[in-house]
Design a protein around this motif. Structure first.
Motif, PDB file in Angstrom:
ATOM      1  N   PRO A 104       8.223 -46.133  -4.110  1.00  0.00           N
ATOM      2  CA  PRO A 104       7.502 -46.407  -5.307  1.00  0.00           C
ATOM      3  C   PRO A 104       7.649 -45.849  -6.417  1.00  0.00           C
ATOM      4  N   ASP A 105       7.905 -44.413  -6.572  1.00  0.00           N
ATOM      5  CA  ASP A 105       8.282 -43.729  -7.571  1.00  0.00           C
ATOM      6  C   ASP A 105       9.761 -43.292  -7.980  1.00  0.00           C
ATOM      7  N   SER A 106      10.758 -44.110  -7.376  1.00  0.00           N
ATOM      8  CA  SER A 106      11.906 -43.697  -7.528  1.00  0.00           C
ATOM      9  C   SER A 106      12.425 -44.399  -8.916  1.00  0.00           C
ATOM     10  N   GLY A 107      13.237 -43.813  -9.573  1.00  0.00           N
ATOM     11  CA  GLY A 107      14.099 -44.360 -10.742  1.00  0.00           C
ATOM     12  C   GLY A 107      13.080 -44.233 -11.718  1.00  0.00           C
ATOM     13  N   GLU A 108      13.519 -44.349 -13.041  1.00  0.00           N
ATOM     14  CA  GLU A 108      13.178 -44.331 -14.240  1.00  0.00           C
ATOM     15  C   GLU A 108      13.115 -45.865 -14.848  1.00  0.00           C
ATOM     16  N   VAL A 109      11.930 -46.313 -15.051  1.00  0.00           N
ATOM     17  CA  VAL A 109      11.833 -47.621 -15.659  1.00  0.00           C
ATOM     18  C   VAL A 109      11.365 -47.502 -17.135  1.00  0.00           C
ATOM     19  N   ARG A 110      12.119 -48.270 -17.785  1.00  0.00           N
ATOM     20  CA  ARG A 110      11.873 -48.590 -19.102  1.00  0.00           C
ATOM     21  C   ARG A 110      12.092 -49.771 -19.821  1.00  0.00           C
ATOM     22  N   VAL A 111      11.868 -50.000 -20.834  1.00  0.00           N
ATOM     23  CA  VAL A 111      11.851 -51.251 -21.609  1.00  0.00           C
ATOM     24  C   VAL A 111      13.349 -51.145 -22.454  1.00  0.00           C
ATOM     25  N   VAL A 112      14.321 -52.074 -22.099  1.00  0.00           N
ATOM     26  CA  VAL A 112      15.603 -52.010 -22.889  1.00  0.00           C
ATOM     27  C   VAL A 112      15.267 -52.361 -24.331  1.00  0.00           C
ATOM     28  N   ASP A 113      16.119 -51.703 -25.262  1.00  0.00           N
ATOM     29  CA  ASP A 113      15.660 -51.825 -26.763  1.00  0.00           C
ATOM     30  C   ASP A 113      16.428 -53.064 -26.999  1.00  0.00           C
TER      31      ASP A 113
END
Length: 189
Positions: free
Chosen positions: A117-126
Motif C-alpha cells: 500500500p505504501d509503494s510508489g509516489e502517487v501524484r496528480v498529473v499537471d
C-alpha cells in the motif's frame, strides 16, 4: 449511658437506611454525550453525498494494487482502458494484444512492489503537461477530471541498476482506469 447507646444505634440504622436509598438511584452518567457527525463539527457543514474524485481514485488504486498480483486477470483487464498507451511513445496495446504484453507490464518487479500500500509516489498529473504522451493520455480521459500517476523507482534485483515503472490513471466514462504505462524496460521494445 443507655441514651448514648440508643443514639449510636439510631445513627447506624439511619446511615444504613440512607445508603439503601442512594443505591436505588441510577448511577451517574459517565458516558460522553452524543455528538453530531464529526464532519459537521470540523467543517460546519454536512459531508458531501458523493465521493470526491480523489476518494474515487484512491478506492480504485487499492483495488488495482490487489488485482495486480496476477491472480485476478479478468478484474485487472476490466481496470484497463484499451487501447493502453505505452512506452512514452504513444504506442498502443489493444485488448486483443494485452495477453501477449501483460507479463511485460505486470512483470515480477511490479507484482512484488505494487501490492504494497505504501509503494510508489502517487501524484496528480499537471493538466498542462506539455509532452505529446501526456496530451495523448489527456485526450482519452473525461474532460475536467484529474489524471493520477503512480511512479515507482527501484533497484533491479537482477542487475543492480536503477529502474522504474509508471502507471497513469484517468477517468473514462465516469470510472477510473489505467490509461498509460511506461517503464525503464519498455513494453514493446
Amino acid at each position: 449511658m443507655k441514651q448514648l447507646a440508643c443514639i449510636l444505634l439510631l445513627t447506624v440504622l439511619f446511615a444504613c437506611g440512607s445508603r439503601r436509598e442512594r443505591d436505588k438511584q441510577p448511577p451517574e452518567q459517565t458516558a460522553l454525550p452524543m455528538a453530531e457527525d464529526s464532519a459537521v463539527q470540523t467543517t460546519g457543514g454536512n459531508p458531501p453525498a458523493v465521493s470526491t474524485d480523489e476518494q474515487q481514485f484512491r478506492t480504485f488504486l487499492g483495488a488495482f494494487r490487489s488485482a495486480a498480483d496476477g491472480s485476478q486477470d479478468t478484474l485487472l483487464r476490466n481496470m484497463v482502458h484499451f487501447p493502453l498507451i505505452v512506452d512514452n511513445t504513444g504506442e498502443k496495446v489493444t485488448k486483443q494484444q494485452f495477453a501477449a504484453y501483460r507479463d511485460r507490464i505486470f512483470n515480477g518487479d511490479v507484482k512484488r512492489l505494487l501490492p504494497k500500500p505504501d509503494s510508489g509516489e502517487v501524484r496528480v498529473v499537471d493538466p498542462d503537461q506539455p509532452t505529446a504522451y501526456y496530451k495523448q493520455l489527456r485526450a482519452e480521459t473525461d474532460s475536467g477530471t484529474a489524471m493520477y500517476e503512480l511512479h515507482q523507482p527501484y533497484v533491479d534485483p537482477v542487475d543492480g541498476r536503477d529502474a522504474f515503472y509508471t502507471f497513469i490513471f484517468g477517468k473514462k466514462n465516469g470510472e477510473y482506469k489505467l490509461m498509460g504505462y511506461h517503464s525503464s524496460r519498455g513494453v514493446r521494445k
